[in-house]
Design a protein around this motif. Structure first.
Motif, short mmCIF file in Angstrom:
data_model
loop_
_atom_site.label_atom_id
_atom_site.label_comp_id
_atom_site.label_asym_id
_atom_site.label_seq_id
_atom_site.Cartn_x
_atom_site.Cartn_y
_atom_site.Cartn_z
N ALA A 114 2.11 5.29 -6.28
CA ALA A 114 3.11 4.22 -6.31
C ALA A 114 3.39 3.76 -4.89
N HIS A 115 3.20 2.48 -4.64
CA HIS A 115 3.46 1.92 -3.31
C HIS A 115 4.05 0.53 -3.47
N GLY A 116 4.92 0.14 -2.53
CA GLY A 116 5.57 -1.16 -2.69
C GLY A 116 6.36 -1.57 -1.47
N TYR A 117 7.09 -2.68 -1.63
CA TYR A 117 7.85 -3.31 -0.55
C TYR A 117 9.28 -3.56 -1.01
N ASN A 118 10.23 -3.35 -0.12
CA ASN A 118 11.64 -3.60 -0.41
C ASN A 118 12.23 -4.50 0.68
N TRP A 119 12.82 -5.61 0.27
CA TRP A 119 13.42 -6.56 1.21
C TRP A 119 14.93 -6.54 1.03
N ASN A 120 15.64 -6.25 2.12
CA ASN A 120 17.10 -6.28 2.14
C ASN A 120 17.52 -7.59 2.79
N THR A 121 18.24 -8.44 2.06
CA THR A 121 18.61 -9.76 2.59
C THR A 121 19.55 -9.66 3.78
N SER A 122 20.23 -8.51 3.94
CA SER A 122 21.11 -8.32 5.10
C SER A 122 20.35 -7.96 6.35
N ASN A 123 19.09 -7.56 6.20
CA ASN A 123 18.24 -7.16 7.33
C ASN A 123 18.96 -6.16 8.24
N LYS A 433 2.03 -4.30 -17.19
CA LYS A 433 0.80 -3.54 -17.16
C LYS A 433 -0.38 -4.51 -17.11
N TYR A 434 -1.07 -4.51 -15.99
CA TYR A 434 -2.27 -5.33 -15.90
C TYR A 434 -3.42 -4.70 -16.67
N SER A 435 -3.46 -3.39 -16.68
CA SER A 435 -4.48 -2.65 -17.41
C SER A 435 -3.88 -1.32 -17.83
N ALA A 436 -4.70 -0.51 -18.50
CA ALA A 436 -4.22 0.80 -18.93
C ALA A 436 -3.91 1.72 -17.77
N ASN A 437 -4.38 1.38 -16.58
CA ASN A 437 -4.17 2.24 -15.41
C ASN A 437 -3.32 1.60 -14.32
N THR A 438 -2.93 0.35 -14.45
CA THR A 438 -2.23 -0.34 -13.37
C THR A 438 -0.99 -1.05 -13.89
N MET A 439 0.14 -0.83 -13.22
CA MET A 439 1.39 -1.48 -13.58
C MET A 439 2.10 -1.99 -12.33
N VAL A 440 2.72 -3.17 -12.44
CA VAL A 440 3.51 -3.77 -11.36
C VAL A 440 4.96 -3.82 -11.81
N ARG A 441 5.89 -3.41 -10.92
CA ARG A 441 7.31 -3.37 -11.26
C ARG A 441 8.14 -4.18 -10.25
N PRO A 442 8.31 -5.47 -10.43
CA PRO A 442 9.20 -6.24 -9.57
C PRO A 442 10.66 -6.01 -9.96
N TYR A 443 11.58 -6.18 -9.00
CA TYR A 443 13.00 -5.98 -9.31
C TYR A 443 13.88 -6.73 -8.31
N LEU A 477 18.89 -6.34 -2.74
CA LEU A 477 17.53 -5.87 -2.52
C LEU A 477 16.58 -6.58 -3.47
N LEU A 478 15.43 -6.97 -2.96
CA LEU A 478 14.35 -7.52 -3.77
C LEU A 478 13.07 -6.77 -3.41
N GLY A 479 12.27 -6.46 -4.41
CA GLY A 479 11.06 -5.73 -4.10
C GLY A 479 10.17 -5.54 -5.31
N PHE A 480 9.14 -4.75 -5.10
CA PHE A 480 8.20 -4.45 -6.17
C PHE A 480 7.44 -3.19 -5.78
N ASP A 481 6.81 -2.59 -6.74
CA ASP A 481 5.82 -1.57 -6.45
C ASP A 481 4.68 -1.67 -7.44
N VAL A 482 3.58 -1.02 -7.10
CA VAL A 482 2.38 -1.00 -7.92
C VAL A 482 2.06 0.46 -8.22
N ILE A 483 1.89 0.77 -9.48
CA ILE A 483 1.53 2.13 -9.90
C ILE A 483 0.11 2.12 -10.43
N THR A 484 -0.70 3.02 -9.93
CA THR A 484 -2.06 3.18 -10.42
C THR A 484 -2.26 4.61 -10.89
N LEU A 485 -2.60 4.77 -12.15
CA LEU A 485 -2.89 6.08 -12.70
C LEU A 485 -4.32 6.48 -12.38
#
Length: 486
Positions: A114-123, A433-443, A477-485
């Motif tokens: 699981a890897h991703g990016y988090n943006w804090n608008t307050s910086n 879920k893009y595939s059975a092994n890959t999922m993207v979680r924006p928030y 906070l705005l961000g996402f992560d990608v999970i690969t099984l």
């Protein structure tokens, strides 16, 4: 009010609240609402007999051959499942370790990244998202979790004996929060055992052996706490960020023995002895008790109740009794939509003589979730949280090694602690879920604090405000992560 009376009343209330109906076959957090998130324990491991039964019932039938002379139908590409296009094709699963010899021994080796990016608008200048953990670093990309496990689950089918085990290893930035004193660190969340890096390191969140006898299972070792609705491995949660309730109100792991009993097809209860919260060695010399109860009802609803009584450190560095109760309830809202699921979680914690002045401490909260499943590829979720740290005992600086903080600190400054009041949070997100092994979680997540401000003007001091480097009572906070099984 002291702990003994409170614990007795809490335990009695929980038993009465779950008196009727019938419950799920597992114990811990209800799984029904995590419709799109990868299911951590069972995603790859499917019993051989279950596969045979599925084929016998025609659930895994092969596609009929194309008509003679007609064009072959091309296989659909992975993807789809959006709210505008509910069609979904996950494709075939692949697995890094797919060994027939292991399968015949009922041994499963798998993991995820699981890897991703988090943006804090307050910086914020210190690049910390206040007391938010897991996704604690702002405006940068992180490898949150590289997780791998090997397990041999036990299964007696209600009769006989069986033996198994499980070992989980985790590398990444999130490992800092699930360490155990004396195992992953040399002190409570302080100096890492296996890493000298500030943010990245290795941890063993689980390592236990398990014995099964008829309807009983007994595990001994280090295991993830079954409290609440969300859990240590991000792969099993809907959202990439965790609520304040879980971050500061609950335990992450335990070392000890836990016995669970499949009382009926739908009811499971358990009891165990533990070495407190997040402790492996004799850093905490006291034994605690944990009880679990899960139930599943006719309408598809599920409930999980966990109580913990243990001795934990106070602000005076002495051990005093702590009580925690969590209740997680999920229910499909079929009267509104077949695709909607609602989850409710409550927490109540209490510790005797917790504060420097010898007074008791209380923390409690209410979390609500709403999930809408479009397809097997796409689900949308909403979480609303209220968490109150009544005396300012729980929420604040974490993973520090010096005071004032130095360059080797791994978390929020210890000056940033002590917030008597309420923390509120609303998170909206999706699981695609893009595939059975890959999922993207924006928030997107909104946090704000309402309580006693000992530093109303935001001047640097102790304690500071919880967000924006110590200068704000809210953040976005705005961000996402990608999970690969694998």
């Amino acid at each position: 009010m002291k702990l003994s009376k409170l614990a007795l009343a809490g335990a009695l209330a929980c038993v009465l609240s779950a008196k009727t109906g019938y419950a799920q076959s597992g114990w811990g957090q209800p799984q029904s609402a995590r419709q799109t998130a990868f299911e951590y324990n069972s995603y790859y491991a499917q019993d051989i007999d279950e596969q045979a039964d599925a084929k016998a019932e025609g659930l895994n039938q092969e596609e009929a051959p194309a008509a003679a002379g007609g064009p072959e139908t091309p296989a659909p590409m992975p993807g789809g499942g959006t709210i505008l296009n509910p069609c979904c094709n996950l494709g075939e699963q692949w697995k890094l370790v797919d060994n027939e010899c292991l399968k015949c021994r009922n041994i499963n080796v798998a993991g995820f990244m699981a890897h991703g990016y988090n943006w804090n608008t307050s910086n914020p200048a210190d690049k910390f998202n206040g007391p938010v953990i897991w996704t604690d670093r702002s405006n940068e990309y992180n490898l949150n979790s590289l997780w791998m496990y090997i397990e041999k689950p036990t299964d007696t089918k209600g009769c006989g004996t069986d033996f198994g085990f499980r070992i989980d290893g985790q590398f990444g930035t999130s490992n800092r929060f699930s360490t155990e004193s004396g195992l992953g660190t040399r002190g409570y969340f302080q100096q890492p055992t296996w890493s000298t890096q500030r943010f990245y390191g290795f941890n063993l969140p689980q390592a236990y052996a398990e014995a099964a006898w008829n309807t009983w299972k007994i595990k001994a070792g280090v295991w993830i706490s079954p409290v609440g609705y969300e859990t240590v491995n991000t792969n099993a949660n809907f959202f990439t960020s965790v609520p304040m309730t879980y971050a500061y109100g609950e335990a992450f792991t335990h070392t000890g023995i836990l016995a669970t009993n499949q009382y009926s097809e739908t009811v499971v209860f358990g009891v165990g002895l533990i070495r407190g919260w997040d402790n492996f060695d004799n850093s905490n010399p006291n034994l605690g008790v944990i009880t679990t109860y899960t139930e599943k009802f006719n309408d598809g609803a599920q409930i999980a109740v966990v109580d913990i009584v243990s001795n934990e450190l106070t602000q005076n560095s002495i051990y005093r009794q702590r009580f925690l109760n969590t209740v997680a309830y999920s229910r499909p809202l079929k009267s509104i939509s077949e695709n909607l699921t609602y989850v409710l979680q409550t927490d109540f914690g209490f510790q005797n003589d917790a504060l420097l002045n010898g007074k008791d401490a209380r923390w409690y909260g209410l979390n609500q979730y709403l999930f809408y499943k479009v397809s097997d590829c796409m689900s949308y979720g909403l979480r609303a949280e209220w968490f109150r740290d009544e005396e300012g005992f729980r929420v604040g600086g974490y993973l520090g090694t010096t005071n004032p903080p130095g360059g080797s600190d791994r978390g929020l400054s210890t000056n940033r602690a002590g917030y008597p009041g309420s923390f509120y949070e609303i998170t909206a997100g999706a699981n695609w879920k893009y595939s059975a092994n890959t999922m993207v979680r924006p928030y997107v997540r909104f946090d704000w604090f309402s309580g006693t401000s000992l530093n109303p003007n935001g001047i640097v001091g102790n304690p500071e405000r919880p967000f924006d480097g110590g200068f704000g009572n809210s953040q976005t906070l705005l961000g996402f992560d990608v999970i690969t099984l694998f």
